[in-house]
Design a protein around this motif. Structure first.
Motif, mmCIF file in Angstrom:
data_model
loop_
_atom_site.group_PDB
_atom_site.id
_atom_site.type_symbol
_atom_site.label_atom_id
_atom_site.label_comp_id
_atom_site.label_asym_id
_atom_site.label_seq_id
_atom_site.Cartn_x
_atom_site.Cartn_y
_atom_site.Cartn_z
ATOM 1 N N ARG A 135 34.644 50.081 53.750
ATOM 2 C CA ARG A 135 33.528 51.028 53.844
ATOM 3 C C ARG A 135 32.281 50.521 53.128
ATOM 4 O O ARG A 135 31.173 50.844 53.503
ATOM 5 N N ASP A 136 32.436 49.754 52.074
ATOM 6 C CA ASP A 136 31.257 49.422 51.277
ATOM 7 C C ASP A 136 30.468 48.245 51.845
ATOM 8 O O ASP A 136 29.420 47.913 51.334
ATOM 9 N N ARG A 141 30.404 51.085 58.809
ATOM 10 C CA ARG A 141 31.805 51.038 58.391
ATOM 11 C C ARG A 141 32.092 52.107 57.338
ATOM 12 O O ARG A 141 33.240 52.499 57.141
ATOM 13 N N ALA A 142 31.019 52.616 56.660
ATOM 14 C CA ALA A 142 31.187 53.696 55.675
ATOM 15 C C ALA A 142 31.658 54.991 56.330
ATOM 16 O O ALA A 142 32.090 55.913 55.662
ATOM 17 N N LYS A 143 31.542 55.056 57.661
ATOM 18 C CA LYS A 143 31.956 56.265 58.387
ATOM 19 C C LYS A 143 33.354 56.124 58.984
ATOM 20 O O LYS A 143 33.811 57.013 59.699
ATOM 21 N N GLU A 144 34.011 55.026 58.741
ATOM 22 C CA GLU A 144 35.288 54.729 59.402
ATOM 23 C C GLU A 144 36.459 55.546 58.853
ATOM 24 O O GLU A 144 36.409 56.086 57.762
ATOM 25 N N LEU A 185 40.077 49.932 53.724
ATOM 26 C CA LEU A 185 38.870 50.740 53.856
ATOM 27 C C LEU A 185 38.250 51.118 52.509
ATOM 28 O O LEU A 185 37.044 51.131 52.356
ATOM 29 N N HIS A 186 39.059 51.416 51.525
ATOM 30 C CA HIS A 186 38.537 51.916 50.254
ATOM 31 C C HIS A 186 38.283 50.808 49.225
ATOM 32 O O HIS A 186 37.902 51.073 48.093
ATOM 33 N N SER B 75 30.027 59.841 55.406
ATOM 34 C CA SER B 75 29.981 58.471 54.901
ATOM 35 C C SER B 75 30.509 58.488 53.485
ATOM 36 O O SER B 75 30.392 59.478 52.790
ATOM 37 N N GLN B 76 31.078 57.361 53.089
ATOM 38 C CA GLN B 76 31.499 57.231 51.697
ATOM 39 C C GLN B 76 30.794 56.023 51.123
ATOM 40 O O GLN B 76 30.905 54.927 51.655
#
Lengths: 272, 92
Positions: A135-136, A141-144, A185-186, B75-76
């Motif tokens: 995500r970062d 990709r932050a919305k995945e 992802l994280h 979003s994250q």
């Protein structure tokens, strides 16, 4: 022993991969030879006690840096991996690529990587594809999701994604569609390097300064990927550099910069 | 888990057009947490489109978000201070 943030990320990724393996009969993992998917490969070996029970798919554009292919083939031998190489041969034979001046960078990525992947998925009938995106690394990709459904054309619809509460994941797929599984992802870029340092994962030396004051921070095809200025020669030095930098990770990836939504279009159409 | 205590997950919720994205954009800008070149890039995009720059646009990822001034899905994003790491989750 104290349980730290890397232990937590590691167990989450292993959990996701084991869940996926239990749900999908015909699954594969993408391996780009870069740091993220190589760390993911390391996690897969841990998750399944040393033996990776699914094939690794490398989408070879023929424009990869030569040492990436040598490194790939060496790990395949040493770790006894099942390798599937995907190549969009018709486009390469016709020569309709960016390095030949017959496509934009984004069109070239779309044909050689995205279409190349679609051909492999159709040929082998994979319904689950493990991918090492984080995500970062990019705002789209932050919305995945951890389990991201793709339609028959591989398209990603960011406005219609299943919720993922309390480790409940949607793993159903309609005929002809597939699910992308994102165990990393994280993780942040820094986490990946901290983990590589802790586990002593053998990463490709392109990530280190070769004596010219430059190193690759993100790896892709030779014509569209540029090294950054850096004197980091070890994993520890990369970790220290990342703690201080404000330059985005994909700054050296030229295809992202062709237009304001270049990378979004690629990803919506099924790019990793 | 120890990690859950170190990493603080923060979610921003609120009524539409009440400043959720603006709050996060300002937080990143004012604390110097934006990646290099991001602010300049967003100002240039606003100029090209002939619209005023807004801090809410700092978090836009999709063309539809830029076109309609909305946030799509969630979003994250990671935010770091000397003391701890935060993951900010923002939704529409």
């Amino acid at each position: 022993m104290q349980h730290d943030h890397l232990d937590a990320l590691e167990s989450e990724s292993i959990f996701i991969m084991r869940e996926a393996f239990a749900k999908f009969d015909n699954m594969a993992m993408l391996w780009s030879i870069g740091k993220d998917s190589t760390a993911l490969l390391w996690l897969a070996r841990k998750a399944f006690f040393g033996h990776v029970p699914f094939p690794l798919v490398h989408i070879d554009t023929s424009y990869k840096i030569q040492s990436m292919i040598e490194y790939r083939d060496r790990l395949v031998r040493e770790w006894n991996l099942q390798l599937v190489v995907g190549m969009n041969t018709p486009v390469l034979e016709a020569g309709n690529t960016y390095p030949n001046g017959r496509a934009t960078r984004v069109e070239c990525c779309g044909m050689l990587k995205k279409d190349g992947l679609q051909q492999v998925i159709e040929h082998y009938g994979y319904t689950g594809i493990i991918v090492g995106v984080r995500r970062d690394e990019d705002p789209t990709r932050a919305k995945e999701r951890y389990f991201s459904p793709r339609n028959a054309n591989m398209e990603w619809n960011a406005s219609d994604q299943p919720p993922e509460f309390w480790n409940q994941f949607k793993t159903d797929f309609a005929p002809g569609t597939h699910i992308r599984i994102h165990p990393l992802l994280h993780w942040t870029e820094l986490n990946v390097w901290e983990y590589i340092e802790r586990e002593k994962i053998p990463v490709i030396p392109l990530y280190f300064d070769d004596g010219t004051g430059h190193r690759y921070r993100s790896l892709g095809c030779a014509p569209c990927t540029f090294p950054i200025q850096s004197t980091a020669r070890t994993v520890a030095e990369i970790v220290a550099e990342l703690k201080a930098t404000k330059v985005p990770e994909r700054a050296g990836r030229a295809q992202d910069q062709e237009s304001e939504d270049a990378f979004e279009k690629l990803r919506r159409d099924g790019y990793m | 888990m120890a990690y859950a205590r170190n990493q603080l997950r923060l979610v921003v919720v609120g009524h539409v057009d009440h400043g959720k994205s603006t709050l996060i954009g300002r937080l990143f800008y004012d604390t110097g947490s934006l990646p290099e070149g991001k602010y300049e890039q967003l100002v240039a995009i606003a100029q090209r489109r002939g619209i005023p720059f807004e801090f809410a646009n700092l978090m836009d990822a999709l063309q539809a978000e830029r076109d309609q001034n909305i946030t799509i899905d969630t979003s994250q994003i990671w935010f770091r201070t000397a003391k701890r790491e935060y993951v900010i989750i923002y939704a529409r």
